[in-house]
Scaffold this active site. Structure first.
Site, mmCIF file in Angstrom:
data_model
loop_
_atom_site.group_PDB
_atom_site.id
_atom_site.type_symbol
_atom_site.label_atom_id
_atom_site.label_comp_id
_atom_site.label_asym_id
_atom_site.label_seq_id
_atom_site.Cartn_x
_atom_site.Cartn_y
_atom_site.Cartn_z
ATOM 1 N N ASP A 199 0.879 -1.167 0.000
ATOM 2 C CA ASP A 199 0.000 0.000 0.000
ATOM 3 C C ASP A 199 0.921 1.222 0.000
ATOM 4 O OD1 ASP A 199 -1.415 2.230 0.697
ATOM 5 O OD2 ASP A 199 -2.435 1.338 2.421
ATOM 6 N N GLN A 202 1.025 6.470 1.123
ATOM 7 C CA GLN A 202 1.896 7.487 1.731
ATOM 8 C C GLN A 202 3.319 7.400 1.218
ATOM 9 O OE1 GLN A 202 0.644 9.871 3.479
ATOM 10 N NE2 GLN A 202 -1.353 9.015 4.003
#
Ligand code: C6P
Length: 409
Positions: A199, A202
């Site tokens: 993921d 960020q």
């Protein structure tokens, strides 16, 4: 060294005052601001070359299609992907993780298999797995974090066995700011034959990424956190795995042939892009990638780290404040969460706003992590290339006001 003053004038919104003060925008981890270059690139399409992509034989449609596919090539270069076809455009990180969870998980998991993630994940990397576990009978398993807010690599070794079929892990926590050792975890995943997704919501906006070096098989991220528009994200995947993965959505443009009772899929990446894609947004993301590449992602990471280091020092001056994350900048990005006992995070954020300082407060879509930290909420400041030490000074000054208002001084 990045000089934020050089870039601020590219971001029209940063010239605004909020409640009579110059704006200190410290919430880029939620969504970043946009430079004029991105806004103009999108306006240019709407004004001069707007038509649906992949459909028309006429000039406008061909221009829009070329710009859309050009954006895919830019993103592929940015990630050092082996080919543009490995870049699937999605709505955002959430949609990219769901495509992987449904497209890979439904067909490849059975009862007793495991999906390994961690306690620090964003809900986008937990809830899809709850759904897939319900459908398949697979189980979830979680990497822990240590007392100093790092992924517990010692314990991690024990979590990897032949039951683990999928590893899905954040490349940078949106609460703690930590950047786990992805390469090391990808090696453990490979050893047990698991497929791994990172993921990158960020991580990708804030650090250099080379997908061929990273060791993982899939990467999900959002355009809106990296100077691009909303409504566009990316699922990168190794081509041979994308070819084996099922599409989650069916419809126009993702097919090879449709019969009344069955259909076959278009080649990757089109088989994952059903319907009219957000092509103006993809072109905007392409402009954002140009902007970031010109500065250099290593410079951006270094700038974020310097600001984080300054913020950690300055926040130490605030009595009672506890940082929820490592106290140093090793393997850490520009996100600093904190708690001040006696003032709720939402009250802090409201008082900061009165002083022109924008931060996020709450559980940050990471309730399991909050439970692990024993907190209902934190206040979070996050940094990007347009932030300077002045923004952090404004934050610390306003925190002083909050403490006085709550009688803590
Ligand atoms: N975090 C934050 O303020 P979307 O909403 O799909 O663009 O991104 C989801 C997501 C997934 N993973 C991580 C690590 C994230 O930080 C986010 C989004 C924002 O922290 C909004 S909750």
């Amino acid at each position: 060294m990045i000089d934020p003053a050089r870039f601020r004038s590219d971001f029209p919104i940063l010239g605004r005052e909020i409640n009579g003060r110059p704006m200190a925008f410290l919430d880029s981890a939620a969504s970043s601001q946009k430079p004029a270059q991105v806004i103009d690139a999108m306006m240019d399409v709407y004004r001069n070359s707007y038509a649906n992509v992949h459909r028309g034989a006429y000039t406008l449609s061909q221009e829009a299609t070329e710009a859309y596919e050009g954006a895919r090539r830019k993103v592929a270069r940015f990630l050092n992907a082996a080919a543009p076809e490995e870049v699937v455009f999605t709505r955002n990180t959430t949609a990219a993780i769901n495509q992987f969870a449904y497209g890979w998980g439904l067909g490849n998991l059975k009862p007793g298999d495991r999906v390994l993630t961690s306690v620090m994940e964003h809900h986008s990397n937990i809830v899809p797995w709850h759904i897939i576990a319900r459908h398949t009978g697979a189980e979830l398993s979680f990497l822990d974090i240590t007392g100093d807010f790092r992924i517990d690599l010692q314990k991690a070794q024990d979590r990897f066995d032949e039951r683990v079929k999928i590893v899905s892990l954040s490349g940078m926590s949106n609460v703690l700011g930590i950047m786990p050792p992805i390469g090391e975890i990808a090696r453990l995943a490979r050893e047990v034959g698991a497929v791994m997704l990172v993921d990158g919501a960020q991580m990708v906006p804030h650090s250099p990424v080379d997908v061929q070096e990273m060791g993982a098989d899939f990467l999900a991220f959002s355009g809106h956190k990296m100077l691009g528009p909303t409504g566009i994200g990316v699922l990168w995947g190794r081509r041979e795995l994308l070819e084996k993965m099922e599409p989650m959505e069916g419809g126009g443009e993702m097919i090879r042939e449709v019969q009344l009772f069955e259909s076959t899929w278009a080649p990757v990446p089109q088989k994952f892009e059903a319907g009219t894609p957000p092509f103006v947004e993809a072109i905007g993301l392409g402009a954002a990638v140009d902007y970031l590449s010109e500065i250099g992602m290593d410079q951006i990471l270094e700038h974020d780290r310097q600001l984080t280091s300054y913020a950690l020092d300055r926040l130490e001056e605030v009595p009672g404040l506890s940082i929820q994350g490592p106290a140093n900048t090793i393997d850490r990005g520009g996100v600093v969460s904190f708690d001040i006992p006696g003032i709720h995070a939402h009250d802090i954020a409201t008082i900061l706003d009165q002083h022109g300082v924008a931060v996020r407060a709450g559980h940050h879509c990471a309730q399991p992590l909050m439970r692990h930290l024993g907190l209902a909420a934190t206040t979070r400041a996050s940094f990007y290339l347009y932030n300077s030490e002045d923004d952090i000074d404004a934050l610390v000054d306003a925190l002083g006001v909050a403490r006085r208002l709550f009688g803590l001084d």
